[in-house]
Design a protein around this motif. Sequence first.
Motif, PDB file in Angstrom:
ATOM      1  N   VAL A   1       0.911  -1.200  -0.053  1.00  9.41           N
ATOM      2  CA  VAL A   1       0.221  -0.023   0.181  1.00  9.41           C
ATOM      3  C   VAL A   1       0.887   1.182  -0.014  1.00  9.41           C
ATOM      4  O   VAL A   1       0.594   2.251  -0.818  1.00  9.41           O
ATOM      5  N   LEU A   2       1.980   1.271   0.915  1.00  5.12           N
ATOM      6  CA  LEU A   2       2.756   2.683   0.895  1.00  5.12           C
ATOM      7  C   LEU A   2       3.365   2.762  -0.513  1.00  5.12           C
ATOM      8  O   LEU A   2       3.535   3.840  -0.804  1.00  5.12           O
ATOM      9  N   THR A   3       3.900   1.456  -1.236  1.00  2.00           N
ATOM     10  CA  THR A   3       4.369   1.933  -2.455  1.00  2.00           C
ATOM     11  C   THR A   3       3.520   2.440  -3.492  1.00  2.00           C
ATOM     12  O   THR A   3       3.891   3.184  -4.285  1.00  2.00           O
ATOM     13  N   ALA A   4       2.459   2.002  -3.375  1.00  2.00           N
ATOM     14  CA  ALA A   4       1.368   2.489  -4.316  1.00  2.00           C
ATOM     15  C   ALA A   4       1.024   3.781  -4.114  1.00  2.00           C
ATOM     16  O   ALA A   4       1.054   4.512  -5.069  1.00  2.00           O
ATOM     17  N   VAL A   5       0.996   4.321  -2.985  1.00  2.00           N
ATOM     18  CA  VAL A   5       0.684   5.750  -2.545  1.00  2.00           C
ATOM     19  C   VAL A   5       1.727   6.370  -3.133  1.00  2.00           C
ATOM     20  O   VAL A   5       1.759   7.573  -3.798  1.00  2.00           O
ATOM     21  N   VAL A   6       3.072   5.924  -2.712  1.00  2.00           N
ATOM     22  CA  VAL A   6       4.279   7.007  -3.181  1.00  2.00           C
ATOM     23  C   VAL A   6       4.291   6.857  -4.721  1.00  2.00           C
ATOM     24  O   VAL A   6       4.587   7.996  -5.078  1.00  2.00           O
ATOM     25  N   ALA A   7       4.228   5.798  -5.409  1.00  2.00           N
ATOM     26  CA  ALA A   7       4.093   5.771  -6.681  1.00  2.00           C
ATOM     27  C   ALA A   7       3.119   7.022  -7.561  1.00  2.00           C
ATOM     28  O   ALA A   7       3.416   7.891  -8.178  1.00  2.00           O
ATOM     29  N   LEU A   8       1.924   6.828  -6.658  1.00  2.00           N
ATOM     30  CA  LEU A   8       0.904   7.837  -7.401  1.00  2.00           C
ATOM     31  C   LEU A   8       1.346   9.175  -7.021  1.00  2.00           C
ATOM     32  O   LEU A   8       0.926  10.202  -7.825  1.00  2.00           O
ATOM     33  N   ALA A   9       2.034   9.285  -5.798  1.00  2.00           N
ATOM     34  CA  ALA A   9       2.151  10.779  -5.459  1.00  2.00           C
ATOM     35  C   ALA A   9       3.221  11.332  -6.513  1.00  2.00           C
ATOM     36  O   ALA A   9       3.218  12.559  -6.649  1.00  2.00           O
ATOM     37  N   ALA A  10       4.253  10.426  -6.783  1.00  2.00           N
ATOM     38  CA  ALA A  10       5.371  10.737  -7.469  1.00  2.00           C
ATOM     39  C   ALA A  10       4.808  11.292  -8.930  1.00  2.00           C
ATOM     40  O   ALA A  10       5.224  12.237  -9.555  1.00  2.00           O
ATOM     41  N   LEU A  11       4.086  10.398  -9.570  1.00  2.00           N
ATOM     42  CA  LEU A  11       3.466  10.499 -10.849  1.00  2.00           C
ATOM     43  C   LEU A  11       2.584  11.805 -10.698  1.00  2.00           C
ATOM     44  O   LEU A  11       2.460  12.716 -11.543  1.00  2.00           O
ATOM     45  N   ALA A  12       1.775  11.918  -9.815  1.00  2.00           N
ATOM     46  CA  ALA A  12       0.813  12.982  -9.771  1.00  2.00           C
ATOM     47  C   ALA A  12       1.506  14.642  -9.669  1.00  2.00           C
ATOM     48  O   ALA A  12       1.316  15.658 -10.274  1.00  2.00           O
ATOM     49  N   THR A  13       2.608  14.747  -8.734  1.00  2.00           N
ATOM     50  CA  THR A  13       3.368  15.870  -8.606  1.00  2.00           C
ATOM     51  C   THR A  13       4.142  16.221  -9.856  1.00  2.00           C
ATOM     52  O   THR A  13       4.370  17.153 -10.342  1.00  2.00           O
TER      53      THR A  13
END
Length: 352
Positions: A84-96
Amino acid sequence: MAGSSLAALEPRPRLVDWSILACVLVEAVTGIVSLGAGAAAQWPLFWVHRVVGLTLFVLLFFKLRRVKPRLRRGRWDRATPLSVLTAVVALAALATGVAWVLGVDVDVGFWTLLNVHIGLGLLLVPLVVLHLRARYRPVRRVDFEGRRTALQYGALLVGGALVARSQELVNRVAGTEGERRRFTGSKPVDGEGFPVTSWVADDPDPVDLDAWRLRVDGLVESPLTLSDETLDTRDERRALLDCTSGWYTVEDWRGVSLGTVLDEAGIDGDARWVTVHSVTGYRWSFPLAEARGFLLATHVGGERLSHGHGFPLRLVAPQRRGFQWVKWVTRIELRRRRDASQYLATLVSGVT
């Protein structure tokens, strides 16, 4: 109808997982390398970074759609929190990253949105590796063979390129801040002056001009020790400074040509690299032929450099990113090879 279209585009599950790892690694490599890329000819590096990032977004969509049932209560295992943490960080990196390209300009504490994107991207690499280790399933030949797989990945990459191009068109039509950004993603700095930024912990006390000296040594015929009074600062140059904090500015600089200083010292025939040292211990190396075209600046915009901008002397290195424009220069060293310790210096300068 939409479900069948997605199914036709979605690669096999194991291939999706390994493709995510490949995309993250490509993003990390291109992202790190791009920090030192400022020349216009290096734009393809940034384009690859954007296209692969958008492809990664689609792959993550397929991945999350597949594992969604496992996130229900009672189905978690020891590896689920990491996933879950990996998914959140990945999506946040892409979004920013997408937000920055579209012109969103929001600071998060001391960091720009671009800095946050970089930090999240670097954090994502070990998280993905740990996640893969916890959920390891080797890819099989059947997972990637066949014309359908090639068409799927071709569609993903072409789609990513089209979306990246669409972002540029949206910026242009809407007249957003993103339209004025360089290919590096940096935004222009308007108005008088430009930001004072330094490498990590580099924040020396103001330099005493009477005690300051510039040493030119290494593979030279006659080592030099120059004071502020002996520098012939009549060379002028307009140059673009592109900072990895996400901004750029075009300024008029005045000082002495680095090539002139090197010629005065006499260049040894074995010299191939020039290392420029700061009073903080920070330094960076450049090929001799390129460094000859640099400027050792004492003035910017007709005014003497301020302490924050590198007084009494800073390097002006056109086509290089801002962190390579060494401030508070105190030594010029000619070498046979690149100074490999410069990378260690980026970690400890200003601290020791």
